[in-house]
Design a protein around this motif. Structure first.
Motif, PDB file in Angstrom:
ATOM      1  N   SER A 103       0.817  -1.256  -0.001  1.00  0.00           N
ATOM      2  CA  SER A 103      -0.054  -0.042   0.118  1.00  0.00           C
ATOM      3  C   SER A 103       0.730   1.270   0.088  1.00  0.00           C
ATOM      4  O   SER A 103       0.481   2.066  -0.650  1.00  0.00           O
ATOM      5  CB  SER A 103      -0.917   0.142   1.263  1.00  0.00           C
ATOM      6  OG  SER A 103      -1.675  -0.995   1.253  1.00  0.00           O
ATOM      7  N   SER A 118       1.354   3.925  -2.990  1.00  0.00           N
ATOM      8  CA  SER A 118       1.020   5.275  -2.676  1.00  0.00           C
ATOM      9  C   SER A 118       1.913   6.335  -3.160  1.00  0.00           C
ATOM     10  O   SER A 118       1.875   7.290  -3.701  1.00  0.00           O
ATOM     11  CB  SER A 118       0.635   5.312  -1.371  1.00  0.00           C
ATOM     12  OG  SER A 118      -0.437   4.596  -0.824  1.00  0.00           O
ATOM     13  N   ARG A 149      -9.143  -0.014   1.076  1.00  0.00           N
ATOM     14  CA  ARG A 149      -8.716   1.328   0.559  1.00  0.00           C
ATOM     15  C   ARG A 149      -8.643   1.358  -0.806  1.00  0.00           C
ATOM     16  O   ARG A 149      -8.797   2.571  -1.377  1.00  0.00           O
ATOM     17  CB  ARG A 149      -7.328   1.683   1.339  1.00  0.00           C
ATOM     18  CG  ARG A 149      -7.414   1.948   2.729  1.00  0.00           C
ATOM     19  CD  ARG A 149      -6.022   2.574   3.196  1.00  0.00           C
ATOM     20  NE  ARG A 149      -5.100   1.527   3.157  1.00  0.00           N
ATOM     21  CZ  ARG A 149      -4.752   0.551   4.011  1.00  0.00           C
ATOM     22  NH1 ARG A 149      -5.339   0.486   4.948  1.00  0.00           N
ATOM     23  NH2 ARG A 149      -3.795  -0.102   3.736  1.00  0.00           N
ATOM     24  N   HIS A 201      -6.169   0.253  -2.926  1.00  0.00           N
ATOM     25  CA  HIS A 201      -4.982   0.552  -3.742  1.00  0.00           C
ATOM     26  C   HIS A 201      -4.923  -0.465  -5.157  1.00  0.00           C
ATOM     27  O   HIS A 201      -5.492  -1.635  -5.057  1.00  0.00           O
ATOM     28  CB  HIS A 201      -3.742  -0.175  -3.073  1.00  0.00           C
ATOM     29  CG  HIS A 201      -3.654   0.684  -1.574  1.00  0.00           C
ATOM     30  ND1 HIS A 201      -3.170   2.014  -1.549  1.00  0.00           N
ATOM     31  CD2 HIS A 201      -4.157   0.608  -0.290  1.00  0.00           C
ATOM     32  CE1 HIS A 201      -3.006   2.307  -0.376  1.00  0.00           C
ATOM     33  NE2 HIS A 201      -3.706   1.718   0.385  1.00  0.00           N
TER      34      HIS A 201
END
Ligand SMILES: Cc1ncc(C[n+]2csc(CCOP(=O)(O)OP(=O)(O)O)c2C)c(N)n1
Ligand code: SF4
Ligand SMILES: [Mg+2]
Lengths: 306, 393
Positions: free
Chosen positions: A78, A82, A122, A124
């Protein structure tokens, strides 16, 4: 994806790693990586695959690789993904990358479950690959929540009173599907095209994709090294390990055995189930068979195959 | 150019993070840090920063994702407190052992149990041997200044170690203070662009981070880490000098307050040093030669310099806002005593553990410590080496 075409692609996990002979983890990873068309960042949780492929100062990985700890490969990737998005949005990077987090069943079903769930929720843009060999193999075959019921492991030993693991496996693939992520699939190395096709879909998915792949471990399963792939076929033919995918919420069955085989075909060749065949454990195999049958019905129903 | 503002500690730290403009922040809320990450997420939502904010599901994942982001080649930050820091513990060592220059504000709060949300230093002290650089601050201004300098210190090629920037929970994090923040462009220029030498997102030169490192190399890598730690002091001073040029504020490894001619002194860190200054001033008015040594850089511990600064005292009291439960005193006491062992100093060193779980510490209490020190200095007798200050028996 054609086998011939895939065979021409460069190896991303090279030979010289130290996985046992007959280890399914290496086979699964090589097949999955063949579906990647971009440079990748590979994350790996602590376990057999990790300790066998990157022993300082060597690495068997052609791509960038990161191992952080046992329970956090999904969070780690992640962070990598990011960073990539941030640098790309700032115009500091324009290359395409694939991001893949790889965990064993221990690193995915158990200790890394929260990290995995968080990363999938989330959204990703990453692939999570679980190579499920049904126990903590690296530390000497302790049970996990992926260990099949009845299996003899070093922390669920078959004893005088307790005949191996008491619980059925946790269905992680279903739980990942319940995250409503774009792509979830269960696969097996005896169907390499199917596995590579799923991996390709997973890499091409925008957002999170989850692959759960059965990976034989001759040491932990107490089975013959040369029979691992055959065993994964038996797992599908007995409906112990069904092959299916859930694409944008749509369930699809990918393998329907012509003749469903009895669960004993799966249990018998593996030393970890030997005690189940003793007279005092009579009834257990029937129970396991019933459970597999029920599960299979559920899968058929979800896939609209009834 | 700088701006006069009235902000809480959390607000000014969020401003520091905005000005540093990290590529990635992965953080999880916990009292008393919450306002900091809330405010920072507002900056993200308003497009004030280039940061990807990763709303992780725990602090373990916060530190894990920050490690991933930093190893990828980006500038990455997180922030936490107390139980959050404790939950990160495993990955703290991985961050420092992997030599990743992460900067993390920690809003100091007592560790559970029993659960308590107020200030003490048990959280930071639990991480004191984790290989992270640690700064302590007297107030919001110092916390802000430390955060900006920490980026440069951590990323310095002789260091490459992560930094914890401590600020006292509530006392600093929630109190409004008049302070100066630098102009955005000054911070931008001061921290500069981050370019890692080796990083994951480099397909030309892929690397393997975190391999299995066995008997034949692990020790050498730890040795390199120890060497890096020993370089920190010089880099802290170098960066402080540069920072003074843009801020007008001077920083060292520690601050000596009326210590020059002092006969008795206390050593402390965090917001209590403000209270201690008031006590020192009162005593000076009464003609007592009192002083204070305020530690700024706690890890690595500037042992030689501290021993040197204390050596001419008659007696010194170490104030610890955490206990070690080792029966040998608080962590700062243990460090300072060890530092003094090698010096030719002849002074008595005593310990006061105080303020656990946010218990207030008053000027008079510190004055009473000075009274004890004067007595020790006069008689040469130490009745009790390890004392608990402000607790009911
Ligand atoms: C926090 C933590 N707990 C325990 C361990 C010990 N440990 C290392 S690998 C492992 C099991 C790995 O199992 P799995 O994820 O199934 O991978 P496999 O070894 O079977 O490939 C365990 C228990 C560890 N490294 N870290
Ligand atoms: S113990 Fe099992 S999982 Fe581990 S390397 Fe050997 S075969 Fe593979
Ligand atoms: Mg396993």
């Amino acid at each position: 994806m054609k086998l011939k075409e895939a065979a021409k692609k460069e190896e991303r996990l090279t030979g010289g790693h130290r996985l046992c002979s007959g280890c399914g983890a290496g086979t699964v990873v090589r097949l999955v990586m063949r579906a990647s068309d971009n440079p990748a960042v590979v994350g790996c949780s602590t376990g057999c695959l990790e300790v066998s492929t990157t022993i300082y100062p060597y690495t068997a990985w052609e791509d960038s690789f990161i191992h952080n700890a046992f329970e956090n490969v999904a969070a780690t990737i992640s962070g990598v993904e990011s960073a990539y998005r941030s640098l790309r949005n700032q115009g500091k990077m324009d290359e395409d990358f694939d991001f893949i987090a790889i965990g064993g069943d221990g690193g995915s079903y158990d200790i890394g479950f929260q990290s995995l769930s968080g990363a999938m929720e989330r959204g990703h843009d990453m692939v999570y690959l679980c190579y499920d060999n049904g126990a903590y193999m690296n530390t000497g075959i302790q049970r996990s929540s992926a260990t099949p019921k009845g299996a003899n492991t070093t922390t669920s030993p078959a004893g005088e009173v307790i005949p191996g693991k008491q619980q059925y496996r946790k269905e992680l693939t279903d739980i990942m599907a319940a995250h409503n992520i774009p792509y979830v699939a269960q696969a097996s190395p005896f169907k390499p095209q199917d596995l590579m096709k799923k991996a390709k879909k997973a890499f091409e998915t925008e957002g999170p994709a989850f692959l759960n792949v059965l990976a034989p471990c001759p040491r932990g399963w107490r089975s013959k090294a040369e029979e691992g792939i055959e065993l994964t076929k038996i797992a599908a033919d007995t409906c112990f390990w069904p092959l299916f995918e859930v694409e944008n919420g749509e369930w699809k069955l990918n393998y329907n055995p012509k003749a469903k085989k009895p669960i004993t075909d799966w249990l018998e060749p593996q030393g970890r189930f030997k005690h189940l065949f003793k007279p005092e454990n009579e009834g257990l195999i029937e129970e396991i068979q019933e459970h597999v049958d029920e599960r299979w019905e559920t899968i058929l129903h979800r896939c609209g195959e009834e | 150019m700088s701006n006069q503002v009235a902000l809480t500690g959390n607000e000014v730290m969020a401003q520091a993070m905005r000005q540093i403009n990290p590529d990635v922040v992965a953080a999880y809320p916990i009292t008393p840090q919450t306002a900091m990450v809330q405010l920072f997420s507002q900056f993200v939502a308003d497009g004030k920063v280039d940061t990807e904010y990763v709303t992780v599901e725990s602090e373990h994942s916060a530190m894990s994702a920050t490690v991933g982001a930093s190893a990828a080649g980006s500038r990455a930050m997180t922030a936490t407190a107390a139980n959050g820091l404790a939950l990160m513990w495993e990955v703290l060592y991985i961050a420092s052992g992997t030599r990743l220059p992460i900067v993390m504000p920690v809003v100091n709060r007592a560790l559970s149990g029993p659960i308590n949300i107020h200030c003490d230093h048990s959280d930071a002290m639990g991480a004191r041997d984790s290989g992270w650089i640690q700064f302590f601050a007297e107030n919001g201004q110092e916390a802000y200044d430390n955060a900006i300098q920490a980026v440069r210190i951590s990323e310095h090629e002789d260091v490459r170690l992560p930094s914890i920037v401590n600020l006292d929970g509530f006392i600093i994090s929630h109190a409004v203070e008049n302070l100066e923040i630098l102009a955005d462009e000054d911070v931008e220029e001061f921290v500069g662009d981050y370019q890692a030498d080796n990083y994951l997102l480099n397909s030309e030169d892929p690397i393997a981070v975190g391999p299995l490192d066995l008997q034949d190399f692990y020790f050498e890598h730890k040795m390199q880490q120890a060497v890096a730690a020993s370089n920190v002091k010089d880099v802290v001073l170098e960066v402080a000098k540069e920072y003074e040029e843009i801020s007008g504020r001077e920083y060292g490894l520690f601050e000596e307050y009326k210590l020059d001619d002092a006969e008795v002194a206390v050593v402390a860190l965090g917001s209590t040093t403000g209270t201690a200054k008031a006590a020192v001033d009162n005593l000076r008015e009464q003609g007592v030669k009192a002083g204070l040594l305020k530690i700024r850089l706690y890890r690595p511990f500037p042992a030689e310099e501290i021993a040197n600064a204390l050596k001419d005292l008659d007696a010194v009291a170490i104030l610890d806002r955490a206990d070690t439960f080792s029966t040998t005193g608080g962590p700062v006491y243990i460090d300072t005593r060890a530092a003094l062992y090698d010096s030719d100093a002849d002074l008595e060193v005593v310990n006061y553990v105080y303020g656990l779980g946010g218990r207030d510490i008053k000027v008079e209490e510190i004055e009473s410590v000075f009274e004890d020190l004067q007595q020790i200095a006069e008689t040469g007798n130490v009745e009790q080496k390890i004392n608990y200050l402000g607790v009911r028996e």
